[in-house]
Design a protein around this motif. Structure first.
Motif, PDB file in Angstrom:
ATOM      1  N   PRO A 118       0.831  -1.203   0.000  1.00 25.22           N
ATOM      2  CA  PRO A 118       0.000   0.000   0.000  1.00 25.22           C
ATOM      3  C   PRO A 118       0.870   1.259   0.000  1.00 25.22           C
ATOM      4  O   PRO A 118       2.073   1.205   0.252  1.00 25.22           O
ATOM      5  N   ALA A 119       0.239   2.379  -0.286  1.00 23.43           N
ATOM      6  CA  ALA A 119       0.989   3.639  -0.353  1.00 23.43           C
ATOM      7  C   ALA A 119       1.636   3.978   0.980  1.00 23.43           C
ATOM      8  O   ALA A 119       2.744   4.514   1.031  1.00 23.43           O
ATOM      9  N   ASP A 120       0.978   3.647   2.074  1.00 21.10           N
ATOM     10  CA  ASP A 120       1.473   3.978   3.410  1.00 21.10           C
ATOM     11  C   ASP A 120       1.874   2.703   4.146  1.00 21.10           C
ATOM     12  O   ASP A 120       1.042   1.827   4.374  1.00 21.10           O
ATOM     13  N   LEU A 121       3.138   2.602   4.505  1.00 22.83           N
ATOM     14  CA  LEU A 121       3.628   1.422   5.219  1.00 22.83           C
ATOM     15  C   LEU A 121       3.861   1.692   6.704  1.00 22.83           C
ATOM     16  O   LEU A 121       4.459   0.873   7.399  1.00 22.83           O
ATOM     17  N   SER A 122       3.384   2.806   7.196  1.00 22.91           N
ATOM     18  CA  SER A 122       3.672   3.174   8.583  1.00 22.91           C
ATOM     19  C   SER A 122       3.133   2.154   9.587  1.00 22.91           C
ATOM     20  O   SER A 122       3.661   2.028  10.699  1.00 22.91           O
ATOM     21  N   PHE A 123       2.111   1.399   9.201  1.00 25.19           N
ATOM     22  CA  PHE A 123       1.539   0.386  10.092  1.00 25.19           C
ATOM     23  C   PHE A 123       2.564  -0.690  10.449  1.00 25.19           C
ATOM     24  O   PHE A 123       2.424  -1.372  11.467  1.00 25.19           O
ATOM     25  N   ALA A 124       3.597  -0.854   9.616  1.00 26.86           N
ATOM     26  CA  ALA A 124       4.579  -1.919   9.833  1.00 26.86           C
ATOM     27  C   ALA A 124       5.702  -1.513  10.769  1.00 26.86           C
ATOM     28  O   ALA A 124       6.459  -2.378  11.241  1.00 26.86           O
ATOM     29  N   ALA A 125       5.837  -0.234  11.042  1.00 23.82           N
ATOM     30  CA  ALA A 125       6.986   0.242  11.813  1.00 23.82           C
ATOM     31  C   ALA A 125       7.030  -0.360  13.217  1.00 23.82           C
ATOM     32  O   ALA A 125       8.090  -0.818  13.681  1.00 23.82           O
ATOM     33  N   GLU A 126       5.892  -0.367  13.908  1.00 22.14           N
ATOM     34  CA  GLU A 126       5.890  -0.843  15.293  1.00 22.14           C
ATOM     35  C   GLU A 126       6.133  -2.349  15.392  1.00 22.14           C
ATOM     36  O   GLU A 126       6.947  -2.789  16.220  1.00 22.14           O
ATOM     37  N   PRO A 127       5.469  -3.170  14.561  1.00 22.22           N
ATOM     38  CA  PRO A 127       5.791  -4.604  14.598  1.00 22.22           C
ATOM     39  C   PRO A 127       7.251  -4.892  14.271  1.00 22.22           C
ATOM     40  O   PRO A 127       7.878  -5.751  14.897  1.00 22.22           O
ATOM     41  N   LEU A 128       7.803  -4.169  13.303  1.00 20.80           N
ATOM     42  CA  LEU A 128       9.202  -4.396  12.942  1.00 20.80           C
ATOM     43  C   LEU A 128      10.145  -3.974  14.065  1.00 20.80           C
ATOM     44  O   LEU A 128      11.175  -4.602  14.290  1.00 20.80           O
ATOM     45  N   GLN A 129       9.792  -2.926  14.781  1.00 18.67           N
ATOM     46  CA  GLN A 129      10.603  -2.527  15.935  1.00 18.67           C
ATOM     47  C   GLN A 129      10.552  -3.604  17.011  1.00 18.67           C
ATOM     48  O   GLN A 129      11.570  -3.875  17.679  1.00 18.67           O
ATOM     49  N   ALA A 130       9.405  -4.231  17.174  1.00 20.37           N
ATOM     50  CA  ALA A 130       9.292  -5.331  18.131  1.00 20.37           C
ATOM     51  C   ALA A 130      10.175  -6.507  17.705  1.00 20.37           C
ATOM     52  O   ALA A 130      10.787  -7.171  18.552  1.00 20.37           O
ATOM     53  N   VAL A 131      10.259  -6.758  16.410  1.00 16.56           N
ATOM     54  CA  VAL A 131      11.146  -7.811  15.905  1.00 16.56           C
ATOM     55  C   VAL A 131      12.602  -7.464  16.222  1.00 16.56           C
ATOM     56  O   VAL A 131      13.377  -8.317  16.677  1.00 16.56           O
ATOM     57  N   ILE A 132      12.976  -6.221  15.990  1.00 14.03           N
ATOM     58  CA  ILE A 132      14.346  -5.774  16.305  1.00 14.03           C
ATOM     59  C   ILE A 132      14.639  -5.965  17.789  1.00 14.03           C
ATOM     60  O   ILE A 132      15.705  -6.471  18.173  1.00 14.03           O
ATOM     61  N   ASP A 133      13.682  -5.589  18.629  1.00 16.38           N
ATOM     62  CA  ASP A 133      13.855  -5.751  20.077  1.00 16.38           C
ATOM     63  C   ASP A 133      14.033  -7.235  20.434  1.00 16.38           C
ATOM     64  O   ASP A 133      14.873  -7.587  21.273  1.00 16.38           O
ATOM     65  N   GLY A 134      13.236  -8.088  19.803  1.00 20.66           N
ATOM     66  CA  GLY A 134      13.334  -9.524  20.071  1.00 20.66           C
ATOM     67  C   GLY A 134      14.673 -10.098  19.653  1.00 20.66           C
ATOM     68  O   GLY A 134      15.264 -10.938  20.357  1.00 20.66           O
ATOM     69  N   LEU A 135      15.179  -9.659  18.509  1.00 15.07           N
ATOM     70  CA  LEU A 135      16.488 -10.118  18.050  1.00 15.07           C
ATOM     71  C   LEU A 135      17.593  -9.632  18.981  1.00 15.07           C
ATOM     72  O   LEU A 135      18.564 -10.357  19.244  1.00 15.07           O
ATOM     73  N   ASP A 136      17.443  -8.423  19.505  1.00 10.03           N
ATOM     74  CA  ASP A 136      18.418  -7.909  20.470  1.00 10.03           C
ATOM     75  C   ASP A 136      18.428  -8.762  21.736  1.00 10.03           C
ATOM     76  O   ASP A 136      19.498  -9.067  22.295  1.00 10.03           O
ATOM     77  N   GLU A 137      17.252  -9.151  22.194  1.00 10.26           N
ATOM     78  CA  GLU A 137      17.173  -9.988  23.391  1.00 10.26           C
ATOM     79  C   GLU A 137      17.783 -11.369  23.122  1.00 10.26           C
ATOM     80  O   GLU A 137      18.483 -11.927  23.986  1.00 10.26           O
ATOM     81  N   LEU A 138      17.529 -11.920  21.942  1.00 15.27           N
ATOM     82  CA  LEU A 138      18.108 -13.212  21.592  1.00 15.27           C
ATOM     83  C   LEU A 138      19.635 -13.116  21.535  1.00 15.27           C
ATOM     84  O   LEU A 138      20.344 -14.012  22.006  1.00 15.27           O
ATOM     85  N   ASP A 139      20.118 -12.030  20.977  1.00 12.95           N
ATOM     86  CA  ASP A 139      21.562 -11.822  20.900  1.00 12.95           C
ATOM     87  C   ASP A 139      22.180 -11.749  22.299  1.00 12.95           C
ATOM     88  O   ASP A 139      23.278 -12.254  22.529  1.00 12.95           O
ATOM     89  N   ARG A 140      21.477 -11.135  23.218  1.00 14.94           N
ATOM     90  CA  ARG A 140      21.982 -11.050  24.592  1.00 14.94           C
ATOM     91  C   ARG A 140      21.947 -12.412  25.287  1.00 14.94           C
ATOM     92  O   ARG A 140      22.757 -12.685  26.192  1.00 14.94           O
ATOM     93  N   ALA A 141      21.008 -13.262  24.881  1.00 12.04           N
ATOM     94  CA  ALA A 141      20.878 -14.570  25.516  1.00 12.04           C
ATOM     95  C   ALA A 141      21.989 -15.538  25.103  1.00 12.04           C
ATOM     96  O   ALA A 141      22.433 -16.361  25.910  1.00 12.04           O
ATOM     97  N   LEU A 142      22.451 -15.438  23.868  1.00 13.18           N
ATOM     98  CA  LEU A 142      23.347 -16.455  23.321  1.00 13.18           C
ATOM     99  C   LEU A 142      24.681 -16.582  24.061  1.00 13.18           C
ATOM    100  O   LEU A 142      25.103 -17.714  24.360  1.00 13.18           O
ATOM    101  N   PRO A 143      25.386 -15.505  24.372  1.00 11.13           N
ATOM    102  CA  PRO A 143      26.654 -15.690  25.100  1.00 11.13           C
ATOM    103  C   PRO A 143      26.461 -16.244  26.507  1.00 11.13           C
ATOM    104  O   PRO A 143      27.373 -16.848  27.071  1.00 11.13           O
ATOM    105  N   LYS A 144      25.269 -16.069  27.072  1.00 13.12           N
ATOM    106  CA  LYS A 144      24.993 -16.577  28.410  1.00 13.12           C
ATOM    107  C   LYS A 144      24.954 -18.109  28.430  1.00 13.12           C
ATOM    108  O   LYS A 144      25.089 -18.720  29.495  1.00 13.12           O
TER     109      LYS A 144
END
Length: 219
Positions: A118-144
């Protein structure tokens, strides 16, 4: 000479295993995959905010996917050379595959956003930020896994929380769409929302793979 060199390499690998170095190296390679997946999520988020042109993002995502494939291949090669791993090899492969699936669905999202978004993709910004946050948490978990196994479960729960956030945002936005008129952009947005939900589910599978591996290790 070659036989002696081979024995020396095997001894070196065994010594590294005993000292825990190989375990850290393996987990660092998984973290490398997560880093590439995060780059894909950031790229996708940049299209949602309009910072990057969709066509340009699609081209760049192909490069990111290639980097992800290379990171996964490097992990597989390392596992073939490593005598002992911090968690079961089966779980490492499952974890690696799930992270790879996250990147694959992000690639599909960027491609579909370019093809029929669609012309406006702003609806995807918040879910994608949640994905980024989840990947950050996973990255922090791995060395532990090597350095602080007892705290891995808490870090994994934080990843799952981010995945649940993606699902909640997906459901909330669908509710809004279905309350309005049925238009072509409504159908396009619904398809992209489904793709984002798939990203969240694959990330959840990554967290589950790590949680299952740690449960096995505790017995």
């Amino acid at each position: 000479m070659s036989g002696a060199a081979g024995r020396a390499r095997r001894f070196s690998r065994a010594w590294d295993d005993l000292r825990g170095r190989s375990g850290r190296r393996v987990m660092d390679l998984v973290r490398g995959q997560v880093t590439v997946a995060r780059a894909g999520a950031v790229l996708a988020c940049s299209t949602a905010s309009g910072e990057i042109d969709r066509s340009a993002a699609r081209t760049r995502m192909a490069e990111v996917e290639h980097e992800g494939d290379a990171a996964r291949a490097e992990l597989v090669r390392a596992l073939l050379r490593t005598l002992a791993t911090p968690i079961d090899r089966e779980d490492l492969f499952r974890l690696s595959r799930s992270v790879d699936d996250v990147l694959d669905h992000l690639r599909d999202y960027v491609r579909e956003a370019d093809l029929f978004g669609p012309a406006d993709l702003s609806f995807a910004a918040e879910p994608l930020q949640a994905v980024i946050d989840g990947l950050d948490e996973l990255d922090r978990a791995l060395p532990k896994v090597v350095d602080d196994p007892g705290s891995v479960t808490v870090a994994v729960l934080a990843t799952r929380k981010a995945c649940n956030r993606v699902r909640q945002l997906y459901q909330a936005r669908l509710t809004e769409l279905f309350a309005g008129p049925l238009e072509m952009d409504t159908l396009r947005e619904r398809e992209l929302l489904s793709r984002l939900d798939a990203v969240g589910r694959r990330l959840g599978e990554s967290a589950d793979a790590l949680a299952d591996a740690m449960l096995k290790r505790s017995h």
